[in-house]
Design a protein around this motif. Structure first.
Motif, PDB file in Angstrom:
ATOM      1  N   ILE A 117      18.414  44.011 -43.616  1.00  0.00           N
ATOM      2  CA  ILE A 117      18.943  44.486 -44.897  1.00  0.00           C
ATOM      3  C   ILE A 117      17.915  45.209 -45.755  1.00  0.00           C
ATOM      4  O   ILE A 117      18.252  45.699 -46.824  1.00  0.00           O
ATOM      5  CB  ILE A 117      19.541  43.337 -45.727  1.00  0.00           C
ATOM      6  CG1 ILE A 117      18.470  42.291 -46.056  1.00  0.00           C
ATOM      7  CG2 ILE A 117      20.726  42.712 -45.014  1.00  0.00           C
ATOM      8  CD1 ILE A 117      18.848  41.403 -47.226  1.00  0.00           C
ATOM      9  N   GLY A 118      16.670  45.252 -45.339  1.00  0.00           N
ATOM     10  CA  GLY A 118      15.690  45.942 -46.165  1.00  0.00           C
ATOM     11  C   GLY A 118      14.313  45.318 -46.039  1.00  0.00           C
ATOM     12  O   GLY A 118      14.019  44.605 -45.080  1.00  0.00           O
ATOM     13  N   HIS A 119      13.488  45.608 -47.028  1.00  0.00           N
ATOM     14  CA  HIS A 119      12.100  45.138 -47.015  1.00  0.00           C
ATOM     15  C   HIS A 119      11.753  44.441 -48.318  1.00  0.00           C
ATOM     16  O   HIS A 119      12.293  44.765 -49.363  1.00  0.00           O
ATOM     17  CB  HIS A 119      11.152  46.328 -46.826  1.00  0.00           C
ATOM     18  CG  HIS A 119      11.254  46.945 -45.478  1.00  0.00           C
ATOM     19  ND1 HIS A 119      12.193  47.906 -45.179  1.00  0.00           N
ATOM     20  CD2 HIS A 119      10.558  46.721 -44.335  1.00  0.00           C
ATOM     21  CE1 HIS A 119      12.064  48.255 -43.903  1.00  0.00           C
ATOM     22  NE2 HIS A 119      11.081  47.553 -43.370  1.00  0.00           N
ATOM     23  N   VAL A 120      10.806  43.522 -48.215  1.00  0.00           N
ATOM     24  CA  VAL A 120      10.359  42.798 -49.401  1.00  0.00           C
ATOM     25  C   VAL A 120       9.586  43.736 -50.322  1.00  0.00           C
ATOM     26  O   VAL A 120       8.644  44.392 -49.907  1.00  0.00           O
ATOM     27  CB  VAL A 120       9.459  41.607 -49.013  1.00  0.00           C
ATOM     28  CG1 VAL A 120       8.903  40.922 -50.259  1.00  0.00           C
ATOM     29  CG2 VAL A 120      10.228  40.626 -48.155  1.00  0.00           C
ATOM     30  N   ASP A 121      10.034  43.770 -51.571  1.00  0.00           N
ATOM     31  CA  ASP A 121       9.385  44.573 -52.586  1.00  0.00           C
ATOM     32  C   ASP A 121       8.401  43.689 -53.348  1.00  0.00           C
ATOM     33  O   ASP A 121       7.361  44.119 -53.792  1.00  0.00           O
ATOM     34  CB  ASP A 121      10.467  45.103 -53.538  1.00  0.00           C
ATOM     35  CG  ASP A 121       9.963  46.224 -54.419  1.00  0.00           C
ATOM     36  OD1 ASP A 121       9.355  47.155 -53.873  1.00  0.00           O
ATOM     37  OD2 ASP A 121      10.165  46.160 -55.642  1.00  0.00           O
ATOM     38  N   GLU A 122       8.788  42.422 -53.476  1.00  0.00           N
ATOM     39  CA  GLU A 122       7.994  41.491 -54.268  1.00  0.00           C
ATOM     40  C   GLU A 122       8.361  40.075 -53.817  1.00  0.00           C
ATOM     41  O   GLU A 122       9.525  39.792 -53.544  1.00  0.00           O
ATOM     42  CB  GLU A 122       8.388  41.693 -55.736  1.00  0.00           C
ATOM     43  CG  GLU A 122       7.650  40.873 -56.744  1.00  0.00           C
ATOM     44  CD  GLU A 122       8.365  40.944 -58.101  1.00  0.00           C
ATOM     45  OE1 GLU A 122       8.251  39.964 -58.849  1.00  0.00           O
ATOM     46  OE2 GLU A 122       9.045  41.954 -58.373  1.00  0.00           O
ATOM     47  N   ALA A 123       7.363  39.211 -53.703  1.00  0.00           N
ATOM     48  CA  ALA A 123       7.621  37.817 -53.328  1.00  0.00           C
ATOM     49  C   ALA A 123       6.884  36.918 -54.304  1.00  0.00           C
ATOM     50  O   ALA A 123       5.732  37.172 -54.623  1.00  0.00           O
ATOM     51  CB  ALA A 123       7.127  37.549 -51.914  1.00  0.00           C
ATOM     52  N   THR A 124       7.570  35.892 -54.804  1.00  0.00           N
ATOM     53  CA  THR A 124       6.885  34.967 -55.693  1.00  0.00           C
ATOM     54  C   THR A 124       6.952  33.566 -55.123  1.00  0.00           C
ATOM     55  O   THR A 124       7.892  33.206 -54.416  1.00  0.00           O
ATOM     56  CB  THR A 124       7.515  34.937 -57.096  1.00  0.00           C
ATOM     57  OG1 THR A 124       8.805  34.353 -56.996  1.00  0.00           O
ATOM     58  CG2 THR A 124       7.629  36.322 -57.692  1.00  0.00           C
TER      59      THR A 124
END
Length: 123
Positions: free
Chosen positions: A35-42
């Motif tokens: 579905i896509g790529h990680v833009d930001e992970a917290t």
């Protein structure tokens, strides 16, 4: 039963990804496809989540995934597996970067905490 679904916590069995891991750019695999790529992970206690850039799939839209839907993180393939379908993710309350965080997180956490409605294809 002890293990209630915790939307904002990574499951203990997702792999030994440390709290300093950089998941940016990892691809996201739903049950039925990427579905896509990680833009930001917290990795904040009680609000861990991924912001996913869906690219052409939901054009121009980002989605927030609570850490609790992450099934497995593959650091070799740089891929994160989540146990929801594309439709379930697409139908989640829409992510708005201007929205009030706490209110949105409550809605999103509630949405993902509901028992999954897997489409019954055995008509």
């Amino acid at each position: 039963t002890g293990m209630a679904f915790q939307p904002w916590e990574y499951r203990t069995e997702t792999g030994s990804v440390g709290y300093d891991a950089d998941l940016t750019g990892y691809s996201i695999a739903a049950v039925d496809g990427d579905i896509g790529h990680v833009d930001e992970a917290t990795f904040e206690v009680g609000s861990s989540h991924l912001v996913v850039d869906t690219g052409p799939w939901i054009f121009g839209r980002k989605v927030m995934l609570p850490a609790g839907v992450v099934e497995r993180i593959d650091t070799v393939e740089k891929k994160i597996y989540v146990d929801r379908t594309k439709d379930q993710i697409k139908n989640a309350p829409e992510f708005d970067e201007r929205a009030d965080d706490a209110t949105y997180r409550d809605r999103l956490g509630g949405y993902y905490s509901e028992p999954y409605h897997t489409p019954d294809t055995r008509m």
